[in-house]
Design a protein around this motif. Structure first.
Motif, PDB file in Angstrom:
ATOM      1  N   ARG A  59       0.834  -1.209   0.000  1.00 13.51           N
ATOM      2  CA  ARG A  59       0.000   0.000   0.000  1.00 13.51           C
ATOM      3  C   ARG A  59       0.863   1.249   0.000  1.00 13.51           C
ATOM      4  O   ARG A  59       1.984   1.258   0.487  1.00 13.51           O
ATOM      5  CB  ARG A  59      -0.931   0.012   1.219  1.00 13.51           C
ATOM      6  N   VAL A  60       0.292   2.327  -0.517  1.00 11.77           N
ATOM      7  CA  VAL A  60       0.955   3.631  -0.528  1.00 11.77           C
ATOM      8  C   VAL A  60       0.130   4.595   0.321  1.00 11.77           C
ATOM      9  O   VAL A  60      -1.051   4.334   0.595  1.00 11.77           O
ATOM     10  CB  VAL A  60       1.109   4.169  -1.972  1.00 11.77           C
ATOM     11  N   PRO A  61       0.722   5.705   0.759  1.00 13.21           N
ATOM     12  CA  PRO A  61      -0.050   6.682   1.536  1.00 13.21           C
ATOM     13  C   PRO A  61      -1.317   7.097   0.781  1.00 13.21           C
ATOM     14  O   PRO A  61      -1.290   7.339  -0.425  1.00 13.21           O
ATOM     15  CB  PRO A  61       0.916   7.861   1.688  1.00 13.21           C
ATOM     16  N   SER A 109      -1.200  -0.257  -6.536  1.00 16.28           N
ATOM     17  CA  SER A 109      -0.943   1.178  -6.679  1.00 16.28           C
ATOM     18  C   SER A 109       0.306   1.320  -7.536  1.00 16.28           C
ATOM     19  O   SER A 109       1.369   0.809  -7.172  1.00 16.28           O
ATOM     20  CB  SER A 109      -0.732   1.825  -5.313  1.00 16.28           C
ATOM     21  N   ILE A 110       0.157   1.999  -8.671  1.00 12.09           N
ATOM     22  CA  ILE A 110       1.255   2.117  -9.638  1.00 12.09           C
ATOM     23  C   ILE A 110       1.474   3.596  -9.947  1.00 12.09           C
ATOM     24  O   ILE A 110       0.509   4.324 -10.224  1.00 12.09           O
ATOM     25  CB  ILE A 110       0.925   1.342 -10.937  1.00 12.09           C
ATOM     26  N   LEU A 111       2.722   4.044  -9.889  1.00 12.50           N
ATOM     27  CA  LEU A 111       3.024   5.442 -10.203  1.00 12.50           C
ATOM     28  C   LEU A 111       2.441   5.809 -11.572  1.00 12.50           C
ATOM     29  O   LEU A 111       2.554   5.038 -12.532  1.00 12.50           O
ATOM     30  CB  LEU A 111       4.530   5.687 -10.179  1.00 12.50           C
ATOM     31  N   GLU A 112       1.821   6.973 -11.648  1.00 19.67           N
ATOM     32  CA  GLU A 112       1.101   7.381 -12.857  1.00 19.67           C
ATOM     33  C   GLU A 112       1.959   7.341 -14.121  1.00 19.67           C
ATOM     34  O   GLU A 112       1.457   7.042 -15.197  1.00 19.67           O
ATOM     35  CB  GLU A 112       0.512   8.779 -12.677  1.00 19.67           C
ATOM     36  N   ALA A 134       0.589  10.531  -6.381  1.00 19.60           N
ATOM     37  CA  ALA A 134       1.150  10.287  -7.712  1.00 19.60           C
ATOM     38  C   ALA A 134       0.856   8.880  -8.229  1.00 19.60           C
ATOM     39  O   ALA A 134       1.399   8.468  -9.244  1.00 19.60           O
ATOM     40  CB  ALA A 134       2.661  10.516  -7.676  1.00 19.60           C
ATOM     41  N   PHE A 135      -0.001   8.137  -7.529  1.00 19.17           N
ATOM     42  CA  PHE A 135      -0.281   6.745  -7.877  1.00 19.17           C
ATOM     43  C   PHE A 135      -1.670   6.572  -8.456  1.00 19.17           C
ATOM     44  O   PHE A 135      -2.640   7.150  -7.973  1.00 19.17           O
ATOM     45  CB  PHE A 135      -0.170   5.847  -6.634  1.00 19.17           C
ATOM     46  N   ASP A 136      -1.753   5.749  -9.497  1.00 14.71           N
ATOM     47  CA  ASP A 136      -3.034   5.240  -9.961  1.00 14.71           C
ATOM     48  C   ASP A 136      -3.353   4.017  -9.120  1.00 14.71           C
ATOM     49  O   ASP A 136      -2.469   3.198  -8.853  1.00 14.71           O
ATOM     50  CB  ASP A 136      -2.967   4.817 -11.436  1.00 14.71           C
ATOM     51  N   VAL A 137      -4.599   3.890  -8.688  1.00 18.49           N
ATOM     52  CA  VAL A 137      -5.034   2.726  -7.918  1.00 18.49           C
ATOM     53  C   VAL A 137      -5.838   1.854  -8.875  1.00 18.49           C
ATOM     54  O   VAL A 137      -6.818   2.302  -9.466  1.00 18.49           O
ATOM     55  CB  VAL A 137      -5.879   3.142  -6.698  1.00 18.49           C
ATOM     56  N   LEU A 138      -5.376   0.614  -9.042  1.00 15.69           N
ATOM     57  CA  LEU A 138      -6.002  -0.330  -9.960  1.00 15.69           C
ATOM     58  C   LEU A 138      -6.601  -1.483  -9.175  1.00 15.69           C
ATOM     59  O   LEU A 138      -6.042  -1.902  -8.160  1.00 15.69           O
ATOM     60  CB  LEU A 138      -4.977  -0.889 -10.949  1.00 15.69           C
ATOM     61  N   VAL A 139      -7.716  -2.013  -9.671  1.00 15.41           N
ATOM     62  CA  VAL A 139      -8.426  -3.084  -8.991  1.00 15.41           C
ATOM     63  C   VAL A 139      -8.777  -4.173  -9.986  1.00 15.41           C
ATOM     64  O   VAL A 139      -9.072  -3.898 -11.150  1.00 15.41           O
ATOM     65  CB  VAL A 139      -9.712  -2.537  -8.326  1.00 15.41           C
ATOM     66  N   ARG A 140      -8.735  -5.406  -9.515  1.00 15.67           N
ATOM     67  CA  ARG A 140      -9.297  -6.554 -10.224  1.00 15.67           C
ATOM     68  C   ARG A 140     -10.299  -7.172  -9.271  1.00 15.67           C
ATOM     69  O   ARG A 140      -9.942  -7.626  -8.190  1.00 15.67           O
ATOM     70  CB  ARG A 140      -8.221  -7.565 -10.616  1.00 15.67           C
TER      71      ARG A 140
END
Length: 154
Positions: A59-61, A109-112, A134-140
């Motif tokens: 996880r990221v902040p 969470s992946i940097l944009e 600065a992160f995109d949050v992706l879900v499956r």
């Protein structure tokens, strides 16, 4: 490629990995120990190609723990990045996580600016649902079946 538990030596090895340019943000700062949710990914010859992790370390902040959701992170050995192995590598990480909890919703969470990592995640069914700094949050999303629960390391 396949994922498996890490050895003590492998927990230390990524500390010497150095990524170039903006990818240097991924340089490891501490041992990647199994009790923190880290596991190894190896190639067909048994050589370490990277690691995966679950839980708080992934996880990221700005991204909070969520019941029924497993946060997933990964890091490939720097000399292998950019050689077309990302999709297979991420697949090995995800297979390992799903083997432990097949009904969980997965989140990354992946940097944009990291299009390579985002494309590898999207190839495995992830989609961008939010942003955290600065992160995109992706879900499956989890498969539709009863059960679920916490990630269980074996």
């Amino acid at each position: 490629m396949r994922a498996r538990e890490r050895t003590d030596e492998e927990a230390e090895r990524p500390l010497g990995w150095r990524y170039s340019g903006p990818y240097a943000t991924y340089d490891a700062e501490g041992p990647l120990r199994p009790e923190l949710g880290f596991f190894a990914v190896e190639d067909e010859d048994g050589d370490l190609v990277g690691f995966g992790c679950v839980g708080a370390e992934a996880r990221v902040p700005g991204v909070e723990e969520e019941a029924g959701t497993i946060d997933v992170g990964y890091g490939m050995r720097p000399d292998l990045v950019g050689h077309g192995l990302g999709r297979e590598f991420v697949g090995a990480v995800l297979t390992h996580v799903v083997e432990h909890d097949p009904t969980a919703r997965l989140r990354m969470s992946i940097l944009e600016w990291n299009g390579r990592s985002r494309r590898a995640a999207e190839a495995h069914g992830f989609r961008v649902v939010d942003r955290a700094g600065a992160f995109d949050v992706l879900v499956r999303e989890a498969p539709r079946s009863p059960g679920g629960g916490e990630y269980r390391q074996t």
